[in-house]
Write a protein that holds these residues in place. Structure first.
Motif, PDB file in Angstrom:
ATOM      1  N   GLU A  87     -24.616  16.709 -40.743  1.00 30.89           N
ATOM      2  CA  GLU A  87     -23.573  16.052 -39.978  1.00 30.89           C
ATOM      3  C   GLU A  87     -23.442  14.624 -40.490  1.00 30.89           C
ATOM      4  O   GLU A  87     -24.430  13.897 -40.598  1.00 30.89           O
ATOM      5  N   ILE A  88     -22.203  14.234 -40.819  1.00 30.43           N
ATOM      6  CA  ILE A  88     -21.923  12.888 -41.308  1.00 30.43           C
ATOM      7  C   ILE A  88     -21.143  12.142 -40.234  1.00 30.43           C
ATOM      8  O   ILE A  88     -20.091  12.601 -39.789  1.00 30.43           O
ATOM      9  N   HIS A  89     -21.649  10.998 -39.807  1.00 29.50           N
ATOM     10  CA  HIS A  89     -21.052  10.242 -38.708  1.00 29.50           C
ATOM     11  C   HIS A  89     -20.644   8.857 -39.190  1.00 29.50           C
ATOM     12  O   HIS A  89     -21.401   8.172 -39.866  1.00 29.50           O
ATOM     13  N   GLY A  90     -19.430   8.465 -38.781  1.00 28.02           N
ATOM     14  CA  GLY A  90     -19.000   7.105 -39.072  1.00 28.02           C
ATOM     15  C   GLY A  90     -17.698   7.072 -39.826  1.00 28.02           C
ATOM     16  O   GLY A  90     -17.303   8.028 -40.497  1.00 28.02           O
ATOM     17  N   GLN A  91     -17.001   5.935 -39.746  1.00 30.43           N
ATOM     18  CA  GLN A  91     -15.728   5.756 -40.446  1.00 30.43           C
ATOM     19  C   GLN A  91     -14.771   6.903 -40.145  1.00 30.43           C
ATOM     20  O   GLN A  91     -14.168   7.504 -41.029  1.00 30.43           O
ATOM     21  N   HIS A  92     -14.667   7.252 -38.873  1.00 27.03           N
ATOM     22  CA  HIS A  92     -13.753   8.301 -38.393  1.00 27.03           C
ATOM     23  C   HIS A  92     -14.147   9.691 -38.891  1.00 27.03           C
ATOM     24  O   HIS A  92     -13.342  10.597 -38.911  1.00 27.03           O
ATOM     25  N   SER A  93     -15.400   9.846 -39.290  1.00 23.86           N
ATOM     26  CA  SER A  93     -15.856  11.159 -39.736  1.00 23.86           C
ATOM     27  C   SER A  93     -17.085  11.533 -38.946  1.00 23.86           C
ATOM     28  O   SER A  93     -18.199  11.441 -39.429  1.00 23.86           O
ATOM     29  N   ALA A  94     -16.873  11.910 -37.703  1.00 22.04           N
ATOM     30  CA  ALA A  94     -17.998  12.250 -36.841  1.00 22.04           C
ATOM     31  C   ALA A  94     -18.303  13.723 -36.880  1.00 22.04           C
ATOM     32  O   ALA A  94     -18.789  14.309 -35.937  1.00 22.04           O
ATOM     33  N   SER A  95     -17.992  14.341 -37.993  1.00 23.54           N
ATOM     34  CA  SER A  95     -18.347  15.733 -38.258  1.00 23.54           C
ATOM     35  C   SER A  95     -18.001  16.621 -37.061  1.00 23.54           C
ATOM     36  O   SER A  95     -16.894  16.580 -36.550  1.00 23.54           O
ATOM     37  N   GLY A  96     -18.968  17.445 -36.615  1.00 24.56           N
ATOM     38  CA  GLY A  96     -18.689  18.400 -35.545  1.00 24.56           C
ATOM     39  C   GLY A  96     -18.316  17.754 -34.234  1.00 24.56           C
ATOM     40  O   GLY A  96     -17.673  18.368 -33.385  1.00 24.56           O
ATOM     41  N   LEU A  97     -18.705  16.486 -34.052  1.00 25.78           N
ATOM     42  CA  LEU A  97     -18.398  15.812 -32.797  1.00 25.78           C
ATOM     43  C   LEU A  97     -16.898  15.700 -32.565  1.00 25.78           C
ATOM     44  O   LEU A  97     -16.414  15.747 -31.431  1.00 25.78           O
ATOM     45  N   MET A  98     -16.118  15.546 -33.645  1.00 26.33           N
ATOM     46  CA  MET A  98     -14.678  15.409 -33.508  1.00 26.33           C
ATOM     47  C   MET A  98     -13.974  16.745 -33.335  1.00 26.33           C
ATOM     48  O   MET A  98     -12.783  16.792 -33.065  1.00 26.33           O
ATOM     49  N   LYS A  99     -14.677  17.831 -33.506  1.00 27.16           N
ATOM     50  CA  LYS A  99     -14.095  19.163 -33.359  1.00 27.16           C
ATOM     51  C   LYS A  99     -14.289  19.632 -31.918  1.00 27.16           C
ATOM     52  O   LYS A  99     -15.392  20.001 -31.519  1.00 27.16           O
ATOM     53  N   VAL A 100     -13.214  19.592 -31.162  1.00 28.43           N
ATOM     54  CA  VAL A 100     -13.293  19.960 -29.743  1.00 28.43           C
ATOM     55  C   VAL A 100     -13.843  21.378 -29.576  1.00 28.43           C
ATOM     56  O   VAL A 100     -14.540  21.677 -28.599  1.00 28.43           O
ATOM     57  N   SER A 101     -13.564  22.229 -30.542  1.00 27.24           N
ATOM     58  CA  SER A 101     -14.032  23.617 -30.456  1.00 27.24           C
ATOM     59  C   SER A 101     -15.556  23.721 -30.409  1.00 27.24           C
ATOM     60  O   SER A 101     -16.095  24.746 -29.981  1.00 27.24           O
ATOM     61  N   ARG A 102     -16.242  22.648 -30.835  1.00 32.39           N
ATOM     62  CA  ARG A 102     -17.708  22.685 -30.841  1.00 32.39           C
ATOM     63  C   ARG A 102     -18.319  22.052 -29.590  1.00 32.39           C
ATOM     64  O   ARG A 102     -19.528  22.145 -29.385  1.00 32.39           O
ATOM     65  N   HIS A 103     -17.517  21.400 -28.770  1.00 34.83           N
ATOM     66  CA  HIS A 103     -18.077  20.678 -27.634  1.00 34.83           C
ATOM     67  C   HIS A 103     -18.764  21.604 -26.638  1.00 34.83           C
ATOM     68  O   HIS A 103     -19.821  21.261 -26.085  1.00 34.83           O
ATOM     69  N   ARG A 104     -18.177  22.764 -26.398  1.00 39.96           N
ATOM     70  CA  ARG A 104     -18.801  23.698 -25.451  1.00 39.96           C
ATOM     71  C   ARG A 104     -20.167  24.146 -25.964  1.00 39.96           C
ATOM     72  O   ARG A 104     -21.135  24.237 -25.190  1.00 39.96           O
ATOM     73  N   ASP A 105     -20.257  24.418 -27.267  1.00 36.19           N
ATOM     74  CA  ASP A 105     -21.546  24.829 -27.833  1.00 36.19           C
ATOM     75  C   ASP A 105     -22.577  23.705 -27.735  1.00 36.19           C
ATOM     76  O   ASP A 105     -23.764  23.963 -27.460  1.00 36.19           O
ATOM     77  N   LEU A 106     -22.130  22.460 -27.975  1.00 37.37           N
ATOM     78  CA  LEU A 106     -23.061  21.331 -27.860  1.00 37.37           C
ATOM     79  C   LEU A 106     -23.588  21.206 -26.429  1.00 37.37           C
ATOM     80  O   LEU A 106     -24.787  20.986 -26.209  1.00 37.37           O
TER      81      LEU A 106
END
Length: 566
Positions: A128-147
């Motif tokens: 997972e790469i975070h920062g500079q508007h690239s928060a990887s899976g965090l920005m994918k709403v489809s993954r929020h339920r799994d998180l």
């Protein structure tokens, strides 16, 4: 974890081989040295879009290879097995991406060609790469339920919901099929009655057509077979085989009655006994052969009536098959299905009531399991919101609020996963209202928010590698120290890399790499270089980060304190 990264002819990098360690590694260096290029190369080998602009000027191609070590139970191995890629969970995994200066980019897993989509899927599981508007899976709403489910430990509830949904769907399909069959049966009741009566009268048997075809073929040749059998019997009789063998046997027996021959062990006596025994056996075999010829003649006798009956039966079966548009061998099955549909049409309410009752019970079980999952999610959401906000306070995001939003979804859209979809939302300023994560405008703030979330999820996420790009952007002092402490904490259970300009963050790392840029080469390009620092070199680099171009003794003393405090 990433064991090694090899980069060739990629933008400012001509040749770079990196051996990575576990824990927390900080990447430091002057602005413009090329730290982001290393991230771009890592993103490329993890499935990011390829671009010919990545190829270093004058080179034929750019390539990036990553060697990884993953736990045997990591989900990446199952994905590779599903895609037919040879890979062993007990060996390292290599990912490679090649971009020719001319021609399409290529991707490889363990030297086996794959599409970039597979690398992208693997990348999401591994890094997972975070920062500079690239928060990887965090920005994918489809993954929020799994998180959220991972944080809540909802695996058993998820499985129960999926299984009960599967049972519910099967019960509904069964009910729908019965209703369809019933409508068809009611509409075709007269036809079903007629068909069943005709087929019962015909009484087709499994395998009957094949047996009849074989019997008919033999019966059609019975005259030839009977003639051949008669010829064999006639030849046997005309040859006097049995009478000849009988005379020969009696003659050999007389030899054995001559005085002294029977009691002798000489060659003559042995030959006489052998001849007598052989002739006796031959006489027996001849008798059996004659009896077999008689049986053959009886069986081969031409029977026109039997042939006619076989023809008639075959014709009846084939006519029925044409009438009902099935293969002749399918008539027994048709009879069975027709009888079932007729029974349904004549006693429909019991079958319908049973099917509806089973569907209703299955639906109730699914809703119970889905309700339990919803309750667990809502309870965990409150804990997660509080945990993230507690992590945000030391990161200079104390005004940011977090909420886990639940939106109902139609059963058909997400029944196996429960009643709702989940989205993490933030309110960056009090009273501004909650909105999606993308409303966090600053790349540094987004990286810090990601860091806070990952710290809250630290014990539950299974991504083994995390990269933070300038999570310390725009902060310093105590906030930078808090960032470093959290990165170090995350590195207790996974591999962490952080690009940083903060000496506090760099000092918190267990390893430090210095990224620098050489002067222009013969082709007019500079070159990005990377060096792992020993303890003395780390001390000097952190002092430089504290003081700037001229390293002062005060900066060295401060660097000593930072490293001692870790």
């Amino acid at each position: 974890m990433i064991i090694a990264l090899s980069i060739r002819s990629f933008l400012l990098i001509e040749r770079l081989d990196i051996e990575a360690a576990s824990g927390f590694t900080a990447l430091t260096g002057e602005t413009g040295a090329g730290k982001s290029i290393i991230l771009d190369a890592l993103g490329l080998v993890l499935g990011a879009p390829a671009n010919r602009k990545f190829v270093r000027k004058g080179a034929d191609q750019a390539s990036v290879l990553a060697e990884l070590s993953l736990p045997p139970d990591h989900e990446a191995w199952a994905l590779l097995d599903e895609r037919g890629i040879e890979a062993s969970p007990f060996e390292t995994l290599t990912l490679k991406r090649v971009i020719p200066a001319n021609g399409p980019a290529r991707a490889f897993v363990n030297d086996q060609p794959v599409n970039a989509g597979l690398l992208d899927s693997l990348g999401e599981m591994i890094v997972e790469i975070h920062g500079q508007h690239s928060a990887s899976g965090l920005m994918k709403v489809s993954r929020h339920r799994d998180l959220l489910d991972t944080y809540a430990g909802n695996e058993a509830l998820q499985q129960a919901c999926r299984e009960s949904w599967k049972t519910y769907q099967a019960a509904r399909s069964a009910r729908e099929q019965i209703e369809t069959d019933l409508k068809e049966a009611e509409a075709r009741h007269a036809w079903l009655v007629e068909t069943k009566e005709a087929l019962v009268a015909l009484d087709p048997q499994p395998g009957e057509v094949e047996a009849l075809v074989s019997e008919r073929s033999i019966l059609m040749q019975s005259e030839k077979i009977a003639a051949a059998a008669g010829e064999a019997a006639e030849a046997f009789d005309d040859g006097g085989i049995e009478s000849g063998l009988a005379r020969a046997s009696r003659a050999s027996e007389r030899i054995l009655t001559v005085d002294g021959v029977a009691e002798s062990d000489g060659a003559l006596a042995k030959a006489a006994r052998s001849a007598a025994e052989a002739l006796e056996r031959a006489l027996i075999e001849a008798g059996e052969a004659r009896a077999a010829l008689d049986a053959l003649s009886a069986e081969a006798e031409h029977d026109p009536d039997r042939l006619e009956k076989a023809d008639q039966r075959l014709h009846a079966l084939k006519s029925a098959a044409r009438k009902y548009d099935v293969e002749p061998d399918g008539l027994p099955t048709l009879l069975e299905e027709t009888a079932e549909k007729l029974a349904l049409s004549e006693a429909p309410q019991g079958a319908i009531d049973k099917a509806r009752s089973e569907e209703k019970a299955a639906a109730a079980r699914w809703r119970t399991e889905a309700d339990r999952l919803t309750e667990a999610r809502q309870t965990a959401a409150k804990r997660l919101e509080s945990a993230i906000e507690e992590e945000l306070k030391p990161l200079k995001l104390e005004r940011t609020r977090v909420q886990v939003r639940f939106d109902p979804v139609a059963e058909e859209a997400s029944g196996a996963n429960g009643h709702e979809k989940v989205e993490f939302e933030v309110e960056t300023n009090p009273g501004a209202g909650f909105g999606p994560l993308r409303q966090i405008a600053s790349g540094g703030e987004l990286a810090r928010f990601s860091l806070a979330l990952q710290c809250a999820l630290a014990e539950t996420t299974n991504v083994p590698v995390m990269v933070f790009d300038e999570a310390d952007q725009g902060v310093g002092g105590a906030v930078a120290a808090a960032i470093g402490e959290r990165l170090s904490r995350l590195a207790g259970s996974r591999q962490v890399f952080a690009i940083t300009h903060s000496p506090q963050v760099a000092a918190a790392a267990s390893d430090q790499w210095l990224v620098s840029k050489s002067g222009a080469a013969s082709n007019g390009l500079g070159e990005t270089l990377l060096k792992g620092l020993d303890q003395r070199e780390r001390h000097e680099e952190i002092a430089r980060m504290l003081s700037g171009a001229t390293v002062t003794e005060e900066a060295r003393a401060a660097a000593t304190r930072l490293l001692e405090d870790v």
